[in-house]
Design a protein around this motif. Structure first.
Motif, PDB file in Angstrom:
ATOM      1  N   ASP A  10       0.836  -1.198   0.000  1.00 57.34           N
ATOM      2  CA  ASP A  10       0.000   0.000   0.000  1.00 57.34           C
ATOM      3  C   ASP A  10       0.869   1.245   0.000  1.00 57.34           C
ATOM      4  N   PRO A  11       0.361   2.357  -0.564  1.00 59.32           N
ATOM      5  CA  PRO A  11       1.130   3.604  -0.560  1.00 59.32           C
ATOM      6  C   PRO A  11       1.293   4.151   0.861  1.00 59.32           C
ATOM      7  N   THR A  42      -7.122   8.896  -4.772  1.00 65.10           N
ATOM      8  CA  THR A  42      -8.422   8.860  -5.444  1.00 65.10           C
ATOM      9  C   THR A  42      -8.497   7.757  -6.490  1.00 65.10           C
ATOM     10  N   LEU A  43      -7.374   7.107  -6.764  1.00 64.31           N
ATOM     11  CA  LEU A  43      -7.357   6.035  -7.756  1.00 64.31           C
ATOM     12  C   LEU A  43      -7.874   4.739  -7.149  1.00 64.31           C
ATOM     13  N   SER A  44      -8.331   3.835  -8.005  1.00 64.98           N
ATOM     14  CA  SER A  44      -8.734   2.516  -7.533  1.00 64.98           C
ATOM     15  C   SER A  44      -7.509   1.766  -7.008  1.00 64.98           C
ATOM     16  N   GLY A  45      -7.764   0.704  -6.241  1.00 66.73           N
ATOM     17  CA  GLY A  45      -6.651  -0.081  -5.712  1.00 66.73           C
ATOM     18  C   GLY A  45      -5.763  -0.629  -6.807  1.00 66.73           C
ATOM     19  N   GLY A  46      -6.371  -1.037  -7.946  1.00 68.54           N
ATOM     20  CA  GLY A  46      -5.583  -1.579  -9.041  1.00 68.54           C
ATOM     21  C   GLY A  46      -4.662  -0.553  -9.671  1.00 68.54           C
ATOM     22  N   TRP A  47      -5.163   0.666  -9.911  1.00 71.79           N
ATOM     23  CA  TRP A  47      -4.315   1.703 -10.498  1.00 71.79           C
ATOM     24  C   TRP A  47      -3.259   2.172  -9.514  1.00 71.79           C
ATOM     25  N   GLU A  55       2.888  -8.694  -2.509  1.00 67.00           N
ATOM     26  CA  GLU A  55       1.519  -8.931  -2.992  1.00 67.00           C
ATOM     27  C   GLU A  55       1.181  -8.028  -4.183  1.00 67.00           C
ATOM     28  N   PRO A  56       1.936  -8.113  -5.275  1.00 65.04           N
ATOM     29  CA  PRO A  56       1.717  -7.185  -6.389  1.00 65.04           C
ATOM     30  C   PRO A  56       0.406  -7.376  -7.133  1.00 65.04           C
ATOM     31  N   THR A  57      -0.231  -8.554  -7.035  1.00 72.20           N
ATOM     32  CA  THR A  57      -1.477  -8.765  -7.781  1.00 72.20           C
ATOM     33  C   THR A  57      -2.720  -8.365  -7.006  1.00 72.20           C
ATOM     34  N   ASN A  58      -2.569  -7.949  -5.750  1.00 78.33           N
ATOM     35  CA  ASN A  58      -3.735  -7.491  -4.995  1.00 78.33           C
ATOM     36  C   ASN A  58      -4.418  -6.357  -5.746  1.00 78.33           C
ATOM     37  N   HIS A  59      -5.734  -6.418  -5.841  1.00 74.25           N
ATOM     38  CA  HIS A  59      -6.577  -5.386  -6.486  1.00 74.25           C
ATOM     39  C   HIS A  59      -6.495  -5.403  -8.008  1.00 74.25           C
ATOM     40  N   ARG A 111      -4.875  -6.757 -15.931  1.00 75.24           N
ATOM     41  CA  ARG A 111      -3.687  -6.122 -15.346  1.00 75.24           C
ATOM     42  C   ARG A 111      -2.672  -7.169 -14.887  1.00 75.24           C
ATOM     43  N   ILE A 112      -3.163  -8.326 -14.394  1.00 75.98           N
ATOM     44  CA  ILE A 112      -2.234  -9.392 -13.999  1.00 75.98           C
ATOM     45  C   ILE A 112      -1.470  -9.885 -15.225  1.00 75.98           C
ATOM     46  N   GLY A 113      -2.164 -10.043 -16.347  1.00 74.18           N
ATOM     47  CA  GLY A 113      -1.488 -10.440 -17.572  1.00 74.18           C
ATOM     48  C   GLY A 113      -0.442  -9.417 -17.981  1.00 74.18           C
TER      49      GLY A 113
END
Length: 506
Positions: A73-74, A123-128, A149-153, A158-160
């Protein structure tokens, strides 16, 4: 060439997290780091990034080495900053004016839309946010990249993208990635480190192969340990017989032999290595409710719409029967969760045209946000307030779900994501459903928890309607697959075509 060498590394935070860790990280390594929630993965990554001190052993680094940690997390201070500014701060202060172009290249490499570049990171989604953190980490040009945990969210697309990005890393860059995503680990790693309280184990293989080897190793250790203990027992029995004979005969030779047999038994017992045993951090168990209905859910030309009324998709005629484990497949935003919501409303007595739920359905519902948990509620009351069970029974149930007595007085809002997931699964079990509605149920579960949930679902007679981005979970649990494609929901034979389409380059 050795980049980082760990020697007898150990860490304790009150209780031991891991100990006796020996590891050499070399150029080009791709290492998967596997442990249960709370098992020390993030702590080890912080030690490697020189953000925490071990309590035992040491780390030795190569000369002029750049080690960069991509955290889960940031930092709170970064949330209010524009995305571009967050990345700019990864560059040396003296070169930001003339190297700022690298930020734009990094943002473009992660396919982060231009409209997001000047928006606050928070303000970005967890994925962005995750993709922005990855771009920032790469700007440091690391020799060793640590990923937590880089694939969380991240959705499958995006995982691809992340998998392709890792495959294109410079050959010399070493990667150490902590993840609960088994399919991701199998794709991007070539070595696997299982972090354990004592005697961490490493295999030169990706996760799936390494896990099978670990099970064989643990079984062999258990058999060897039992054999050695039986041998020690026989020696002690022989020593006891000789002792009795020696006492009666007064023979010094027999007494000496007795002592030798006992000492040998003690050496064997001291050297015998027991099989790895760790009490599970979580016990995930589910229970079935009874139903005599032949069909639990019927969809007949159901129209699923977005909250603003925009049509998302329409179904054909589909039925879900007891024992079916149906997985809904579809890209983000196509309406998977909306369909689960319509089924939930129908169960609650608010039917939708074309959607029929059997009156015998007892639903066990778990959505992505775990909305059935109330943040201000105490952990103890989350169970006691829903079910007619004694206080002692509540405490025992919570303990089996990984909540020590001192934690049972915490508020739900204070729990980690993994703890909330365990509490949700306990409540699900106590409802004794015959129909599970699960939206991303493996979010926050470690691999141990995922496998327990898979096994429980496979053993249950109850039906399931599932949404998940976890490829291994879908493959291991699903018996039927309904795919949303081009505005239509239809049954497909397997999920592989969907996975391939979603993870292909855009």
């Amino acid at each position: 060439m050795s980049l980082i060498t760990l020697e007898a590394l150990g860490m304790a935070l009150g209780a031991p997290l891991f100990s006796g860790l020996d590891l050499i990280i070399q150029k080009g390594d791709r290492i998967g780091l596997v442990a249960r929630n709370g098992g020390g993965k993030s702590t080890l990554l912080r030690i490697l990034a020189d953000r925490a001190e071990p309590t035992a052993g040491c780390c030795r680094y190569g000369r002029n080495l750049c080690v960069t940690l991509m955290q889960q997390d940031p930092e709170p201070a970064a949330l209010s900053l524009p995305v571009r500014e967050v990345l700019l701060q990864a560059l040396p202060a003296e070169s930001r004016d003339w190297e700022g172009w690298r930020v734009d290249v990094a943002l473009d490499a992660m396919a982060i839309p231009g409209a997001l570049h000047d928006r606050p990171l928070g303000t970005l989604s967890g994925g962005w946010q995750r993709m922005a953190l990855l771009a920032r980490a790469w700007l440091t040009e690391p020799d060793v990249l640590l990923m937590d945990e880089p694939t969380n969210h991240l959705d499958l697309q995006r995982i691809g993208q992340l998998q392709r990005w890792i495959a294109a890393l410079p050959q010399d860059t070493a990667l150490l990635v902590a993840s609960h995503d088994r399919a991701f680990l199998d794709t991007v790693t070539r070595r696997t480190l299982f972090l354990r309280t004592t005697a961490p184990v490493e295999f030169r293989a990706p996760y799936g192969t390494a896990r099978a080897s670990l099970a064989e190793r643990d079984e062999a250790t258990a058999r060897r340990h039992e054999t050695e203990l039986r041998q020690a027992t026989r020696l002690r029995q022989q020593a006891a017989k000789l002792h009795n004979i020696g006492v009666n005969s007064g023979s010094d030779l027999l007494n000496s032999k007795t002592k030798q047999l006992r000492e040998r038994a003690e050496r064997i017992e001291a050297a015998a290595r027991p099989a790895h045993r760790e009490s599970p951090a979580v016990q995930i168990r589910l229970a079935d409710g009874d139903t005599h209905a032949k069909t639990l859910l019927t969809l007949d030309a159901v129209t699923v719409a977005a909250p603003d009324g925009r049509r998302l998709f329409r179904t054909g005629k589909l039925r879900l029967h007891p024992g079916d484990r149906v997985v809904l497949l579809g890209a983000n935003g196509t309406g998977k969760s909306r369909l689960l919501g319509l089924v939930t409303e129908a169960i609650a007595g608010r039917p939708h045209p074309g959607l029929t739920v059997s009156a015998t359905v007892v639903a066990g519902i778990c959505d992505q946000s775990l909305s059935h948990l109330r943040p201000d509620e105490m952990v103890h009351d989350a169970v006691a307030g829903r079910f007619a069970v004694s206080d002692q029974r509540v405490r025992t149930l919570l303990a089996t779900a990984g909540f020590a007595v001192e934690r049972q007085g915490q508020r739900v809002a204070q729990l980690s994501g993994g703890q909330k997931a365990r509490l949700a699964m306990l409540i699900l079990r106590l409802q004794e459903p015959n129909f599970f509605l699960l939206d991303e149920p493996t979010n926050h579960l470690d691999i141990e928890g995922q496998e327990m949930l898979e096994e429980e679902l496979r053993q249950r007679d109850g039906a399931s309607l599932l949404v998940s981005h976890d490829r291994r979970f879908v493959e291991n649990v699903g018996t039927r697959f309904w795919r949303i494609d081009r505005g239509t929901l239809a049954e497909v034979d397997d999920p592989q075509g969907f996975f391939s389409a979603m993870m292909a380059p855009g």
